[in-house]
Design an enzyme around this catalytic site. Structure first.
Site, PDB file in Angstrom:
ATOM      1  N   ASP A   1      21.843  -9.858  13.426  1.00 21.89           N
ATOM      2  CA  ASP A   1      20.466  -9.619  12.382  1.00 21.89           C
ATOM      3  C   ASP A   1      21.039  -9.403  11.111  1.00 21.89           C
ATOM      4  O   ASP A   1      21.792  -8.711  10.691  1.00 21.89           O
ATOM      5  CB  ASP A   1      19.666  -8.506  13.079  1.00 21.89           C
ATOM      6  CG  ASP A   1      19.223  -8.360  14.446  1.00 21.89           C
ATOM      7  OD1 ASP A   1      18.787  -9.463  14.690  1.00 21.89           O
ATOM      8  OD2 ASP A   1      19.198  -7.461  14.974  1.00 21.89           O
TER       9      ASP A   1
ATOM     10  N   ASP B   1      28.138 -10.052  13.647  1.00 22.99           N
ATOM     11  CA  ASP B   1      26.746  -9.235  13.836  1.00 22.99           C
ATOM     12  C   ASP B   1      25.711 -10.622  14.023  1.00 22.99           C
ATOM     13  O   ASP B   1      25.734 -11.523  13.449  1.00 22.99           O
ATOM     14  CB  ASP B   1      26.320  -8.683  12.615  1.00 22.99           C
ATOM     15  CG  ASP B   1      25.236  -7.926  12.769  1.00 22.99           C
ATOM     16  OD1 ASP B   1      24.630  -7.174  13.680  1.00 22.99           O
ATOM     17  OD2 ASP B   1      24.607  -7.544  11.523  1.00 22.99           O
TER      18      ASP B   1
END
Length: 200
Positions: free
Chosen positions: A14, A12
């Protein structure tokens, strides 16, 4: 450490590689016309602690942050992300970036271009870049994620998911890490257990 050839790591952005909450806090202070010191760093998913009380308010803030303040391009890198992703890549792992940055309509071109610029500017190695909500569909062997909902969904499907700790996921249990060095160690530990006959 050991050979990671052909291991696919779903990463991922963020809250894992990019300090989304740190940069969003600066933008939110401007948006609400408040001193940044008044906005706590101890936030939950949705940012209610900053006065963001509805989905529409969140979308408005997020749209402003991306389109007017280049949120995805100007956030800082979480320390260690470049170093340890490069190490994992050098050891044979395939880094697959997976992000749900397209959840707001009509600004996809901006979100995609800022994301690619950020990855290049920060020297983050990756084989694939996937913009999607259903992260389990990318077929990674290991996931590194901070969203509590995503972590629970991935784990419920039997997928090995490392929780990158922050204030939004305090309720999520192990495997849980505080930094990228620990991510690197967890990846190797899991890869080793798979080679020894352990299940994903």
């Amino acid at each position: 450490m050991g050979d990671l050839k052909d291991l696919i790591i779903g990463v991922d952005l963020d809250g894992v590689c990019s300090d989304f909450y740190g940069r969003m806090r600066e933008v939110a202070a401007e948006w609400f016309e408040r001193p940044v010191s008044e906005l706590t760093t101890d936030v939950s998913y949705g940012l209610n602690e900053w006065g963001v009380n509805t989905t529409e308010q969140y979308k408005s803030l997020h749209r402003f942050a991306v389109t007017q303040r280049d949120l995805f391009k100007t956030s800082t890198m979480i320390p260690g992300a470049r170093k340890y992703l490069r190490l994992l890549s050098d050891e044979g792992a395939r880094v697959r970036i997976i992000t749900h940055r397209l959840f707001i309509q009509y600004f996809h071109n901006v979100a995609v271009s800022q994301t690619i610029d950020w990855l290049d500017q920060n020297g983050i190695p990756y084989w694939d870049l996937c913009f999607m909500k259903a992260k389990e569909q990318v077929g990674a062997d290991i996931y590194i994620e901070d969203s509590p909902v995503n972590i629970e969904n991935l784990r419920a499907k039997g997928l090995f998911t490392i929780c990158f700790a922050n204030s939004t996921n305090k309720s999520i249990g192990s495997p849980r890490v505080e930094n990228w060095k620990q991510v690197y160690e967890q990846v190797h530990a899991h890869a080793g257990s798979r080679k020894d006959g352990g299940k994903r």
